[in-house]
Design an enzyme around this catalytic site. Structure first.
Site, PDB file in Angstrom:
ATOM      1  N   PHE A 115      14.072-115.378 -24.089  1.00 48.80           N
ATOM      2  CA  PHE A 115      13.913-113.995 -24.553  1.00 48.80           C
ATOM      3  C   PHE A 115      12.721-113.927 -25.502  1.00 48.80           C
ATOM      4  CE2 PHE A 115      16.300-110.007 -24.386  1.00 48.80           C
ATOM      5  CZ  PHE A 115      17.135-110.238 -23.309  1.00 48.80           C
ATOM      6  N   GLN A 235      12.238 -99.597 -33.425  1.00 50.79           N
ATOM      7  CA  GLN A 235      11.688-100.389 -32.328  1.00 50.79           C
ATOM      8  C   GLN A 235      11.554 -99.600 -31.029  1.00 50.79           C
ATOM      9  OE1 GLN A 235      14.044-103.840 -30.353  1.00 50.79           O
ATOM     10  NE2 GLN A 235      12.354-104.779 -31.444  1.00 50.79           N
ATOM     11  N   HIS A 237      11.198-100.364 -27.251  1.00 50.62           N
ATOM     12  CA  HIS A 237      11.328-101.458 -26.280  1.00 50.62           C
ATOM     13  C   HIS A 237      10.263-101.248 -25.211  1.00 50.62           C
ATOM     14  CE1 HIS A 237      12.980-104.088 -23.243  1.00 50.62           C
ATOM     15  NE2 HIS A 237      13.953-104.468 -24.049  1.00 50.62           N
ATOM     16  N   LEU A 247      16.889 -98.398 -20.055  1.00 49.54           N
ATOM     17  CA  LEU A 247      16.372 -99.725 -20.360  1.00 49.54           C
ATOM     18  C   LEU A 247      16.341-100.664 -19.155  1.00 49.54           C
ATOM     19  CD1 LEU A 247      15.437-101.239 -22.945  1.00 49.54           C
ATOM     20  CD2 LEU A 247      17.606-102.446 -22.802  1.00 49.54           C
ATOM     21  N   GLU A 250      14.884-107.045 -21.281  1.00 51.25           N
ATOM     22  CA  GLU A 250      13.864-108.082 -21.455  1.00 51.25           C
ATOM     23  C   GLU A 250      14.219-109.339 -20.654  1.00 51.25           C
ATOM     24  OE1 GLU A 250      12.604-108.179 -25.584  1.00 51.25           O
ATOM     25  OE2 GLU A 250      12.652-110.356 -25.483  1.00 51.25           O
ATOM     26  N   ARG A 281       8.737-107.646 -29.138  1.00 54.98           N
ATOM     27  CA  ARG A 281       8.657-106.323 -28.512  1.00 54.98           C
ATOM     28  C   ARG A 281       7.576-105.434 -29.087  1.00 54.98           C
ATOM     29  NH1 ARG A 281      15.184-105.453 -28.104  1.00 54.98           N
ATOM     30  NH2 ARG A 281      15.410-106.913 -26.368  1.00 54.98           N
ATOM     31  N   HIS A 351      14.303 -97.553 -29.012  1.00 53.05           N
ATOM     32  CA  HIS A 351      15.407 -98.443 -28.668  1.00 53.05           C
ATOM     33  C   HIS A 351      16.310 -98.822 -29.823  1.00 53.05           C
ATOM     34  CE1 HIS A 351      17.479-101.480 -26.382  1.00 53.05           C
ATOM     35  NE2 HIS A 351      17.077-102.452 -27.174  1.00 53.05           N
ATOM     36  N   ARG A 393      12.970-106.276 -34.632  1.00 53.58           N
ATOM     37  CA  ARG A 393      14.076-107.152 -34.235  1.00 53.58           C
ATOM     38  C   ARG A 393      13.729-107.950 -32.979  1.00 53.58           C
ATOM     39  NH1 ARG A 393      18.149-106.794 -30.410  1.00 53.58           N
ATOM     40  NH2 ARG A 393      17.936-104.584 -29.939  1.00 53.58           N
TER      41      ARG A 393
HETATM   42  C1  LIG Z   1      20.576-100.165 -23.314  1.00 47.66           C
HETATM   43  C2  LIG Z   1      20.675-101.139 -24.452  1.00 47.66           C
HETATM   44  C3  LIG Z   1      20.665-102.500 -24.206  1.00 47.66           C
HETATM   45  C4  LIG Z   1      20.764-103.411 -25.259  1.00 47.66           C
HETATM   46  N1  LIG Z   1      20.762-104.748 -24.986  1.00 47.66           N
HETATM   47  C5  LIG Z   1      20.927-105.635 -25.997  1.00 47.66           C
HETATM   48  C6  LIG Z   1      21.025-107.034 -25.740  1.00 47.66           C
HETATM   49  O1  LIG Z   1      21.002-107.489 -24.596  1.00 47.66           O
HETATM   50  N2  LIG Z   1      21.170-107.861 -26.780  1.00 47.66           N
HETATM   51  C7  LIG Z   1      21.226-107.419 -28.073  1.00 47.66           C
HETATM   52  O2  LIG Z   1      21.361-108.229 -28.981  1.00 47.66           O
HETATM   53  N3  LIG Z   1      21.150-106.096 -28.330  1.00 47.66           N
HETATM   54  C8  LIG Z   1      21.014-105.202 -27.331  1.00 47.66           C
HETATM   55  N4  LIG Z   1      20.955-103.862 -27.609  1.00 47.66           N
HETATM   56  C9  LIG Z   1      21.208-103.401 -28.983  1.00 47.66           C
HETATM   57  C10 LIG Z   1      22.691-103.488 -29.275  1.00 47.66           C
HETATM   58  O3  LIG Z   1      23.427-103.283 -28.104  1.00 47.66           O
HETATM   59  C11 LIG Z   1      23.116-102.446 -30.307  1.00 47.66           C
HETATM   60  O4  LIG Z   1      22.292-102.531 -31.432  1.00 47.66           O
HETATM   61  C12 LIG Z   1      24.561-102.708 -30.722  1.00 47.66           C
HETATM   62  O5  LIG Z   1      25.393-102.778 -29.598  1.00 47.66           O
HETATM   63  C13 LIG Z   1      25.086-101.663 -31.695  1.00 47.66           C
HETATM   64  O6  LIG Z   1      26.432-101.971 -31.937  1.00 47.66           O
HETATM   65  P1  LIG Z   1      27.265-101.258 -33.071  1.00 47.66           P
HETATM   66  O7  LIG Z   1      28.609-101.892 -33.086  1.00 47.66           O
HETATM   67  O8  LIG Z   1      26.483-101.263 -34.326  1.00 47.66           O
HETATM   68  O9  LIG Z   1      27.352 -99.749 -32.603  1.00 47.66           O
HETATM   69  P2  LIG Z   1      27.739 -99.077 -31.192  1.00 47.66           P
HETATM   70  O10 LIG Z   1      28.122-100.060 -30.156  1.00 47.66           O
HETATM   71  O11 LIG Z   1      26.648 -98.123 -30.878  1.00 47.66           O
HETATM   72  O12 LIG Z   1      29.033 -98.277 -31.556  1.00 47.66           O
HETATM   73  C14 LIG Z   1      29.034 -97.200 -32.458  1.00 47.66           C
HETATM   74  C15 LIG Z   1      30.447 -96.740 -32.627  1.00 47.66           C
HETATM   75  O13 LIG Z   1      30.501 -95.780 -33.676  1.00 47.66           O
HETATM   76  C16 LIG Z   1      31.292 -94.684 -33.271  1.00 47.66           C
HETATM   77  N5  LIG Z   1      30.832 -93.516 -34.034  1.00 47.66           N
HETATM   78  C17 LIG Z   1      29.560 -93.090 -34.224  1.00 47.66           C
HETATM   79  N6  LIG Z   1      29.548 -91.981 -34.991  1.00 47.66           N
HETATM   80  C18 LIG Z   1      30.847 -91.713 -35.305  1.00 47.66           C
HETATM   81  C19 LIG Z   1      31.485 -90.699 -36.051  1.00 47.66           C
HETATM   82  N7  LIG Z   1      30.797 -89.722 -36.645  1.00 47.66           N
HETATM   83  N8  LIG Z   1      32.830 -90.724 -36.137  1.00 47.66           N
HETATM   84  C20 LIG Z   1      33.556 -91.692 -35.517  1.00 47.66           C
HETATM   85  N9  LIG Z   1      32.991 -92.681 -34.792  1.00 47.66           N
HETATM   86  C21 LIG Z   1      31.654 -92.685 -34.693  1.00 47.66           C
HETATM   87  C22 LIG Z   1      31.089 -94.570 -31.780  1.00 47.66           C
HETATM   88  O14 LIG Z   1      32.162 -93.916 -31.180  1.00 47.66           O
HETATM   89  C23 LIG Z   1      31.033 -96.057 -31.396  1.00 47.66           C
HETATM   90  O15 LIG Z   1      32.332 -96.549 -31.219  1.00 47.66           O
HETATM   91  C24 LIG Z   1      20.857-102.936 -26.579  1.00 47.66           C
HETATM   92  C25 LIG Z   1      20.892-101.574 -26.831  1.00 47.66           C
HETATM   93  C26 LIG Z   1      20.772-100.684 -25.777  1.00 47.66           C
HETATM   94  C27 LIG Z   1      20.748 -99.220 -26.105  1.00 47.66           C
END
Ligand SMILES: Cc1cc2nc3c(=O)[nH]c(=O)nc-3n(C[C@H](O)[C@H](O)[C@H](O)COP(=O)(O)OP(=O)(O)OC[C@H]3O[C@@H](n4cnc5c(N)ncnc54)[C@H](O)[C@@H]3O)c2cc1C
Length: 578
Positions: A115, A235, A237, A247, A250, A281, A351, A393
């Site tokens: 990666f 960032q 992507h 997306l 990568e 990136r 991203h 990142r």
């Molecule tokens: C398409 C894509 C591919 C990716 N691929 C990778 C990868 O391969 N490897 C990597 O390391 N990273 C990757 N990333 C980044 C990574 O996936 C995210 O940064 C990470 O999953 C975020 O996780 P989180 O637990 O912080 O939030 P999230 O998984 O976004 O969850 C947020 C949570 O908060 C809740 N929430 C939000 N606002 C409220 C509110 N007001 N009230 C109640 N609940 C709320 C939502 O319901 C949800 O449950 C990718 C991101 C994307 C978009």
């Protein structure tokens, strides 16, 4: 209606669920989520989660930590990066033990792929460090953690949308949420609250992020006086599907995919002679934009900008179907293209938020530049800034951040709640939330949310994008200030109670406007180029004046900036070459 818990977790992505696993062992825990848990954006993560397991070739956590610091253009807090890399190994085996079906090597170990920015021996060449489950790594993590939380009897409040936090003095006492199904406002009192609400890519027009990524956590806290850190670093992507932003992981380049310009040239040779397409990136996104601006992009149709090609045709159908099945599917569905036969047209897409709610190494939210923790308030995951990603990142470090720092926050909360009594909420706890909802639904006429949203997204994309300058960012700040003011008059059209998505989207709009304003102001202030923040008018990194974190304090439509030192205790900052 009031509910009492020892620990409230807002958000059920990887960060929220991992914390809940830890807290539920000793504390009565509830997870509130505006979505059904497994719909969280973590489920969309494709490429992998990094850890120096050394399953395919020698690797060391120290190399991983160094890559993270260098990839983040030295704005990373270095002890935090060391913890991230060292805890990674245990974290991945822990996920495996909890049932995560990783892809395997022929001899049965967890398989690893290359990666961007991840190298062996401090930059000598790319290394196989990303553990993965085909291109569905996040999906598998989320399913695994959700099952384990159910087993641990975590209480889930699905489709509860948090709109306010209850802070008294320096202590957090709970949150206020609207229940989507009924429109009823609930209060939750709790000894500890952890925000894990994910990213806010939706402030930009073209993004890889889900519709729900509207930055609710950071915005709710910013309105209560909590600063937001390093918000200028967003960032892009390099490989979103052109025009759509969806997306293309990568991992396509990790498996050998190559970016090509109009002449078919593998142009990353010019920009990163050692790592080529696996440079970080920020560099790859800039390289794509530079190729396009130099007239070497592929010609798009009238509606869509020029683009470059991501060529995976030489990987063969078998590799694509076994290691990148979802990507193959996306290309067929959205482009009518089989990546085994044709290149994929791509452009940078908004991203990932490097910035967010400032925390210490145990997830405690910090109230100022001196690092004073707020009692009982925690943050983890993309909404937080610990800071392990600095100015940029590295791919696969976010899923890792969720697990490592979600776990640490969960452990800290478990101990914190043991020694602290329950809170009684003031009678006025829900007043702010009620007044907001009442205003939006009072039936008066006013501007409609989607018009403001459209303007915010276009201006942020155009003026606070991959390349930036003072003129454009000043215009962006003015637009955001005006939009924040206009929001005061916004009204919703649907005034009903059950499933009022119009109301909730209008509340999300306010969160996005506040964050867009903070992002634009922070970006305008930083007069240097570092990581994802690339200024045409200040093209060089300036460690003498800008090796510091930004802390932005929001006060209605005004933003005040303060700064905080960066931990550079392990490696001296050096110019980045790849
Ligand atoms: C398409 C894509 C591919 C990716 N691929 C990778 C990868 O391969 N490897 C990597 O390391 N990273 C990757 N990333 C980044 C990574 O996936 C995210 O940064 C990470 O999953 C975020 O996780 P989180 O637990 O912080 O939030 P999230 O998984 O976004 O969850 C947020 C949570 O908060 C809740 N929430 C939000 N606002 C409220 C509110 N007001 N009230 C109640 N609940 C709320 C939502 O319901 C949800 O449950 C990718 C991101 C994307 C978009």
């Amino acid at each position: 209606m009031n509910h009492e818990f020892e620990c409230i977790i807002v958000g059920s992505g990887g960060a929220g669920l991992y914390s809940a696993l830890e807290t539920s062992a000793g504390a009565k825990t509830a997870v509130l989520s505006k979505l059904h848990p497994v719909r969280s954006h973590t489920g969309a993560a494709q490429g992998g989660i990094s850890a120096a397991l050394g399953n395919c070739e020698p690797d060391e956590p120290e190399w991983h930590a160094f890559d993270t610091v260098k990839g983040g253009d030295y704005l990373v807090d270095q002890k935090a990066a060391m913890i991230l890399a060292q805890d990674a190994v245990k974290a991945v085996y822990d996920l495996e033990n909890r049932g995560l079906p990783f892809s395997r090597t022929p001899d049965g170990k967890i398989d690893q792929r290359r990666f961007g920015g991840h190298t062996r021996e401090f930059g000598k060449g790319p290394v196989h460090r990303a553990c993965y489950a085909a291109d569905r790594t996040g999906h598998m993590i989320l399913q695994t953690l959700y099952q384990q939380c159910i087993k641990n009897k975590v209480s889930f409040f699905d489709e509860f949308h948090v709109i306010d936090v209850i802070l008294e003095g320096n202590t957090c006492k709970g949150v206020v949420a609207i229940e989507l199904a009924t429109g009823v406002i609930h209060t939750f009192s709790s000894k500890a609250v952890l925000f894990a609400t994910g990213g806010f890519g939706r402030i930009f027009k073209v993004t890889s992020n889900a519709f729900a990524n509207t930055g609710d956590g950071p915005a709710v806290l910013a309105r209560k006086g909590i600063p937001l850190q390093d918000m200028e670093f967003f960032q892009f992507h390099p490989t979103g599907i052109k025009g759509l932003g969806i997306l293309i992981t990568e991992a396509v380049r990790g498996e050998g995919g190559i970016l090509r310009n109009r002449e078919g040239q593998a142009f990353m040779e010019t920009y990163a002679p050692t790592l080529l397409d696996l440079a970080p990136r920020d560099m790859v996104s800039r390289a794509i934009m530079t190729e396009i601006q130099g007239g070497r992009g592929m010609r798009g149709d009238k509606k869509i900008d020029d683009y470059v090609n991501l060529d995976a045709t030489h990987l063969g159908k078998e590799v694509l179907l076994s290691k990148l099945p979802d990507i193959t599917d996306f290309c067929k569905t959205y482009l009518g293209v089989d990546p085994a036969d044709n290149p994929i047209p791509v452009l940078p897409t908004a991203h990932y938020a490097m910035g967010g709610i400032p925390t210490d190494l145990d997830g405690r939210v910090l109230a100022d530049e001196k690092g004073t923790p707020v009692e009982g308030l925690y943050a983890a995951g993309e909404c937080a800034c610990v800071s392990v990603h600095g100015a940029n990142r590295l791919g696969t470090n976010s899923l890792l951040d969720l697990v490592v720092f979600g776990r640490r926050a969960g452990i800290h909360i478990s101990n914190y709640v043991k020694t602290n009594g329950a809170h009684v909420l003031p009678a006025t706890a829900a007043d702010y939330a009620r007044a907001w909802v009442d205003r939006l639904t009072d039936g008066k006429s006013g501007p409609h949310g989607p018009e403001l949203s459209e303007q915010m997204q276009s201006v942020m994309m155009e003026k606070v994008g991959v390349y930036r300058n003072a003129t454009q960012m000043s215009e962006a700040v003015k637009t955001m200030e005006a939009l924040v003011k206009s929001y005061e008059d916004v009204r919703v059209q649907d005034r009903g109670k059950p499933f009022n998505t119009d109301l909730l989207e209008t509340i999300e709009l306010k969160n996005m406007l506040d964050l867009a304003l903070v992002t634009a102001v922070s970006a305008l202030a930083r007069q240097e180029s570092r990581g994802a923040h690339s200024r045409e008018d200040f093209p060089d990194r300036d460690d003498d004046n800008w090796l510091k974190h930004t802390l932005a304090f929001l006060d209605k439509d005004r933003v005040r900036l303060d700064f905080k030192r960066v931990d550079t205790s392990i490696w001296d900052p050096k110019p980045r070459t790849y």
